[in-house]
Design an enzyme around this catalytic site. Sequence first.
Site, PDB file in Angstrom:
ATOM      1  N   HIS A 198       0.866  -1.189   0.000  1.00 29.07           N
ATOM      2  CA  HIS A 198       0.000   0.000   0.000  1.00 29.07           C
ATOM      3  C   HIS A 198       0.897   1.232   0.000  1.00 29.07           C
ATOM      4  CE1 HIS A 198      -2.836   3.020   1.453  1.00 29.07           C
ATOM      5  NE2 HIS A 198      -3.821   2.181   1.195  1.00 29.07           N
ATOM      6  N   CYS A 236      -3.702   2.827  -4.402  1.00 35.26           N
ATOM      7  CA  CYS A 236      -4.707   3.561  -3.648  1.00 35.26           C
ATOM      8  C   CYS A 236      -4.797   4.975  -4.213  1.00 35.26           C
ATOM      9  CB  CYS A 236      -4.316   3.576  -2.170  1.00 35.26           C
ATOM     10  SG  CYS A 236      -5.448   4.545  -1.176  1.00 35.26           S
ATOM     11  N   HIS A 263      -7.628   0.357  -4.440  1.00 35.29           N
ATOM     12  CA  HIS A 263      -8.438   1.134  -3.496  1.00 35.29           C
ATOM     13  C   HIS A 263      -8.899   2.361  -4.270  1.00 35.29           C
ATOM     14  CE1 HIS A 263      -6.449  -0.265   0.555  1.00 35.29           C
ATOM     15  NE2 HIS A 263      -7.015  -1.254  -0.112  1.00 35.29           N
ATOM     16  N   ASP A 308     -12.869   2.895  -1.107  1.00 30.18           N
ATOM     17  CA  ASP A 308     -12.042   3.183   0.068  1.00 30.18           C
ATOM     18  C   ASP A 308     -12.856   4.012   1.050  1.00 30.18           C
ATOM     19  OD1 ASP A 308      -9.817   3.119   1.625  1.00 30.18           O
ATOM     20  OD2 ASP A 308      -8.508   4.169   0.253  1.00 30.18           O
ATOM     21  N   HIS A 309     -12.224   4.878   1.768  1.00 26.72           N
ATOM     22  CA  HIS A 309     -12.929   5.625   2.827  1.00 26.72           C
ATOM     23  C   HIS A 309     -14.217   6.261   2.316  1.00 26.72           C
ATOM     24  CE1 HIS A 309      -8.640   6.446   4.460  1.00 26.72           C
ATOM     25  NE2 HIS A 309      -8.968   5.169   4.473  1.00 26.72           N
ATOM     26  N   TYR A 322     -14.772   4.547   7.712  1.00 28.27           N
ATOM     27  CA  TYR A 322     -15.246   3.184   7.443  1.00 28.27           C
ATOM     28  C   TYR A 322     -16.691   2.926   7.872  1.00 28.27           C
ATOM     29  CZ  TYR A 322     -10.748   1.840   5.643  1.00 28.27           C
ATOM     30  OH  TYR A 322      -9.630   1.741   4.844  1.00 28.27           O
TER      31      TYR A 322
HETATM   32  C1  DNO Z   1      -6.526   3.099   5.380  1.00 21.01           C
HETATM   33  C2  DNO Z   1      -5.967   1.903   4.798  1.00 21.01           C
HETATM   34  C3  DNO Z   1      -4.582   1.625   5.310  1.00 21.01           C
HETATM   35  C4  DNO Z   1      -4.103   0.299   4.781  1.00 21.01           C
HETATM   36  C5  DNO Z   1      -2.711  -0.047   5.200  1.00 21.01           C
HETATM   37  C6  DNO Z   1      -2.235  -1.252   4.461  1.00 21.01           C
HETATM   38  O1  DNO Z   1      -7.679   3.297   5.333  1.00 21.01           O
HETATM   39  O2  DNO Z   1      -5.999   1.954   3.421  1.00 21.01           O
HETATM   40  O3  DNO Z   1      -4.624   1.571   6.693  1.00 21.01           O
HETATM   41  O4  DNO Z   1      -4.928  -0.712   5.258  1.00 21.01           O
HETATM   42  O5  DNO Z   1      -1.835   0.991   4.978  1.00 21.01           O
HETATM   43  O6  DNO Z   1      -1.231  -1.856   5.166  1.00 21.01           O
END
Ligand code: DNO
Length: 353
Positions: A198, A236, A263, A308-309, A322
């Site tokens: 990531h 991401c 992501h 993602d978020h 989340y």
């Molecule tokens: C945040 C996530 C990160 C991700 C880590 C992977 O929302 O995308 O915390 O899980 O960086 O190791």
Amino acid sequence: MKMTFRWYGDGDPVTLEKIRQIPGVCGVVSAIYDIPVGQVWPLQNILDLKDKIEAAGLSLSVIESVPVHEDIKSGDGDRDLYIDNYCKTLRNLSKAGIDCVCYNFMPVFDWTRSELAHELPDGSNALVYTNETVKNMNPLTGDLSLPGWDTSYTKEDMQALLTKYQSISEEDLWNNLQYFLKKVIKVAEEVHIKMAIHPDDPPWDIFGLPRIITNKRNLERFLNLYDSPYNGLTLCSGSLGVDPNNDMVDFIHTFADRIHFAHIRNIKITGDRCFEESAHKTDCGSLDIAGIVKAYYDSGFTGYIRPDHGRMIWGETGRPGYGLYDRALGAVYINGLWEAYERANATRKDMNL
Ligand code: DNO
């Protein structure tokens, strides 16, 4: 592509039953949260997690994350022991049928924001990052805590870690990453697990700690550290995309065959090193989400995707970034775009264009 959704385990207010009701989501992204970082994940715990998810009519798709112990990142102490443990965990995950693992190599802190519930003009709230605020934050006083951080550190542990990293340069971090990859990717190849690093979030140094998975040149460097399809990326958009020099559509085309996990999230750049998280739809932020999804579609992406978020909307409270509703809207939006690109492609083929 396979649409997935992150689930934080039994304590997550977004239950598996709710996730199952999001149209087009079949896979769950999860992890084992009660084993200390660096210890081996027992096979039975992994199987229990998998069974629980399958009993809810979903499948366990990606592990996010198997965290990397600080001794590995700092190249210190018991790193060989922790790398061995990491490999044992991968072997156990493979026995349970897992084929994709996400991790990161950010020293001490995972993703970082300055505010967790900033109210936006429409009344929703979102995570924001303001450079000035972060510069004035003191990680030792626990100004902020985020779900991605290891909260088991005492103030003394944290102080010791920050002191240790003062003598670790970016080049040292690259060397430590390569040392880790040399051992881990060999095992990943053997047990057929695609490793997906990531990027650093945000993609610049914070609290004086080096960060290296930040831009195109560094992603190339990373992939060349160990040239194997098993050494890949979690791309991401919201992490890398806050730097306006990072063109996500270009990254997807460039790294297509090494992206195992996507992501997708939008952000609005509000100033120099300042941003807020926005709804997924393209015109809600600074990123071309429709173009990003098209780039995945056009490059024949068959890996895992997750929204993602999300913001907190409709009065929802819960784990910052989340909640259920906005992430579910994100999943449906991405699926809608994908279907439209599929249809357009089928029509072109029918018309022999
Ligand atoms: C945040 C996530 C990160 C991700 C880590 C992977 O929302 O995308 O915390 O899980 O960086 O190791």
